[in-house]
Design an enzyme around this catalytic site. Sequence first.
Site, PDB file in Angstrom:
ATOM      1  N   TRP A 136      -2.302  12.097  23.970  1.00  0.00           N
ATOM      2  CA  TRP A 136      -3.287  11.825  25.015  1.00  0.00           C
ATOM      3  C   TRP A 136      -2.662  12.172  26.360  1.00  0.00           C
ATOM      4  CZ3 TRP A 136      -2.847   7.706  28.765  1.00  0.00           C
ATOM      5  CH2 TRP A 136      -3.848   7.807  29.754  1.00  0.00           C
ATOM      6  N   ASP A 183     -14.186   2.379  30.393  1.00  0.00           N
ATOM      7  CA  ASP A 183     -13.126   2.391  29.378  1.00  0.00           C
ATOM      8  C   ASP A 183     -12.174   1.221  29.631  1.00  0.00           C
ATOM      9  OD1 ASP A 183     -11.409   3.266  27.369  1.00  0.00           O
ATOM     10  OD2 ASP A 183     -10.285   4.541  28.743  1.00  0.00           O
ATOM     11  N   HIS A 235      -9.467   5.603  17.612  1.00  0.00           N
ATOM     12  CA  HIS A 235      -8.902   4.563  18.465  1.00  0.00           C
ATOM     13  C   HIS A 235      -9.988   3.510  18.628  1.00  0.00           C
ATOM     14  CE1 HIS A 235      -5.126   6.277  20.639  1.00  0.00           C
ATOM     15  NE2 HIS A 235      -4.964   6.129  19.339  1.00  0.00           N
ATOM     16  N   ASP A 280      -6.691   0.356  19.811  1.00  0.00           N
ATOM     17  CA  ASP A 280      -6.219   0.739  21.146  1.00  0.00           C
ATOM     18  C   ASP A 280      -6.952  -0.069  22.212  1.00  0.00           C
ATOM     19  OD1 ASP A 280      -5.125   1.913  23.348  1.00  0.00           O
ATOM     20  OD2 ASP A 280      -6.300   3.755  23.227  1.00  0.00           O
ATOM     21  N   HIS A 316     -14.095   6.316  25.296  1.00  0.00           N
ATOM     22  CA  HIS A 316     -13.897   7.541  26.063  1.00  0.00           C
ATOM     23  C   HIS A 316     -15.137   8.401  26.263  1.00  0.00           C
ATOM     24  CE1 HIS A 316      -9.233   7.720  25.646  1.00  0.00           C
ATOM     25  NE2 HIS A 316      -9.680   6.557  26.069  1.00  0.00           N
ATOM     26  N   ASP A 360     -10.978  -1.124  27.678  1.00  0.00           N
ATOM     27  CA  ASP A 360     -10.020  -1.516  26.649  1.00  0.00           C
ATOM     28  C   ASP A 360     -10.020  -3.011  26.364  1.00  0.00           C
ATOM     29  OD1 ASP A 360      -8.563   1.039  25.830  1.00  0.00           O
ATOM     30  OD2 ASP A 360      -8.397   1.140  28.001  1.00  0.00           O
ATOM     31  N   ASP A 373     -11.783   7.917  20.675  1.00  0.00           N
ATOM     32  CA  ASP A 373     -11.566   6.565  21.183  1.00  0.00           C
ATOM     33  C   ASP A 373     -12.931   6.016  21.588  1.00  0.00           C
ATOM     34  OD1 ASP A 373     -11.180   4.463  23.214  1.00  0.00           O
ATOM     35  OD2 ASP A 373      -9.054   4.972  23.128  1.00  0.00           O
ATOM     36  N   GLU A 427      -6.389  13.532  21.745  1.00  0.00           N
ATOM     37  CA  GLU A 427      -7.388  12.526  22.134  1.00  0.00           C
ATOM     38  C   GLU A 427      -8.191  12.973  23.350  1.00  0.00           C
ATOM     39  OE1 GLU A 427      -5.686   8.699  22.973  1.00  0.00           O
ATOM     40  OE2 GLU A 427      -7.639   7.704  23.012  1.00  0.00           O
ATOM     41  N   LYS A 464     -11.106  12.548  26.375  1.00  0.00           N
ATOM     42  CA  LYS A 464     -11.487  11.470  27.289  1.00  0.00           C
ATOM     43  C   LYS A 464     -12.461  11.971  28.339  1.00  0.00           C
ATOM     44  CE  LYS A 464      -9.526   7.608  29.770  1.00  0.00           C
ATOM     45  NZ  LYS A 464      -8.367   6.794  30.112  1.00  0.00           N
TER      46      LYS A 464
HETATM   47  C1  RNT Z   1      -6.027   6.163  27.206  1.00  0.00           C
HETATM   48  C2  RNT Z   1      -5.996   6.443  25.755  1.00  0.00           C
HETATM   49  C3  RNT Z   1      -4.659   6.268  25.094  1.00  0.00           C
HETATM   50  C4  RNT Z   1      -3.920   5.046  25.565  1.00  0.00           C
HETATM   51  C5  RNT Z   1      -2.679   4.709  24.761  1.00  0.00           C
HETATM   52  C6  RNT Z   1      -1.773   3.797  25.518  1.00  0.00           C
HETATM   53  O1  RNT Z   1      -7.290   6.203  27.727  1.00  0.00           O
HETATM   54  O2  RNT Z   1      -6.967   5.681  25.108  1.00  0.00           O
HETATM   55  O3  RNT Z   1      -4.827   6.287  23.726  1.00  0.00           O
HETATM   56  O4  RNT Z   1      -4.731   3.920  25.571  1.00  0.00           O
HETATM   57  O5  RNT Z   1      -2.067   5.823  24.315  1.00  0.00           O
HETATM   58 ZN    ZN Z   2      -7.012   5.720  22.982  1.00  0.00          ZN
END
Ligand code: RNT
Ligand code: ZN
Length: 419
Positions: A185, A295, A287, A327, A263, A297, A260, A226, A228
């Site tokens: 990423w 985003d 993820h 994640d 994302h 998390d 993810d 990954e 985003k």
């Molecule tokens: C960031 C990505 C990535 C991170 C990790 C820490 O937007 O989701 O995967 O969260 O690698």
């Molecule tokens: Zn991620």
Amino acid sequence: MNRTEKAYEIAKEIFAEKGIDADKAIDVVLKTPVSIHCWQGDDVRGFENADGELTGGIATTGNYPGRARNIKELRADLEKAMSLIPGAHKVNLHSFYADTDGKKVDRADLEPKHFDSWIDWANGLGIGLDYNPSFFSHPKSASGFTLSSADDAVREYWIRHGIGSRKIAAHMGEKTGKRCVTNFWMPDGYKDTPADRLGPRLRMKESLDKIFAFPVKKEYNVDAVESKLFGIGAESYTTGSNEFFAAYVASHPGILLTLDVGHFHPTEVISDKISSILAFTDEILLHVSRPVRWDSDHVVTLDDELRNIMNEIVSMDALSRVNIALDYFDASINRVAAWVIGDRNAKKALLFALLRPTAKLKELELAGDYTSRLALMEEYKSYPSAAVWDMLCEKAGVPEREGWLDAVKAYERDELSKR
Ligand code: RNT
Ligand code: ZN
């Protein structure tokens, strides 16, 4: 028979009447590893420069006491969490969790040996490891660009980190006997409207091609990229967009796309994307996260999207093609609890998906009986899946329902609160 067993007997019978084998569903979940992200344990700080700023457009908020400050604490916390989560595990590491024995080692100079103590630890627990090169929180990513930087020296540095990471990952896969999944990423992007959107993308493509040209045995390591939408401070343009990486994996067989949950645009869902990607590639990396308005998390909850994702995987019979990783990072609650809640939910959603009458639903769909499809989908939501989950926990020897919370509270009292 205890109460869990009694409830399970009845539930099992109800599912059996619909042609669903609850014992088998339990077995499948227990054998499916979920990769636990070590970075929830210390708010994505790592041990390279734990006082350094978290950059790359991601953020942890909250200052709940007890974050892990070193490898020993992080491992102890992970072990506590794993003791409360049923089934198979992997642990997902970033490069800045290397064990450098107190010495300063630059990221691009990290070697397999810096992860030997992690490998020994994983082998002691019988679990696999996954890996992530870290393209953020570093002076060489300060411009906001890494593999797509216009500066040759910056790009070369991160290419070196990428190749070194794949060597480390292959070593992990070989020594644990469990294939490592390495996720790339890169936060690269612009805060404001770019004049050139193509240039950085061509540079990133070339950089990745150089990294992946380094030969690594497929049995030991597989790589993923990954995508985003945006990051904080990179709101207008992200080099590694979804289209960019979807096209990249389609043209680079063997490289996986990482989806993810957080994302994408707020009304876009990855449960609708998995099948599109799997129509063209062998595997993907998930993820599992939870975006709240952005985003953010947040800790994974048993929400509709998580259930839809697992329903999709089961409906496609694609469990062996989807690598499931967590994640998220929440620093406002007990971090061990954050792991336990999110991981148990991922596995619970998978179990609930396996308990659905998938074949029947597809049959009704093909017959054009959408009324019955909707009726069954809705009624099945309140079938006694929870009794099967309790039985799964009993079989795995982990606390049932919220029983795990006492163990986390005791750990907080005896261990976390002393940090
Ligand atoms: C960031 C990505 C990535 C991170 C990790 C820490 O937007 O989701 O995967 O969260 O690698
Ligand atoms: Zn991620």
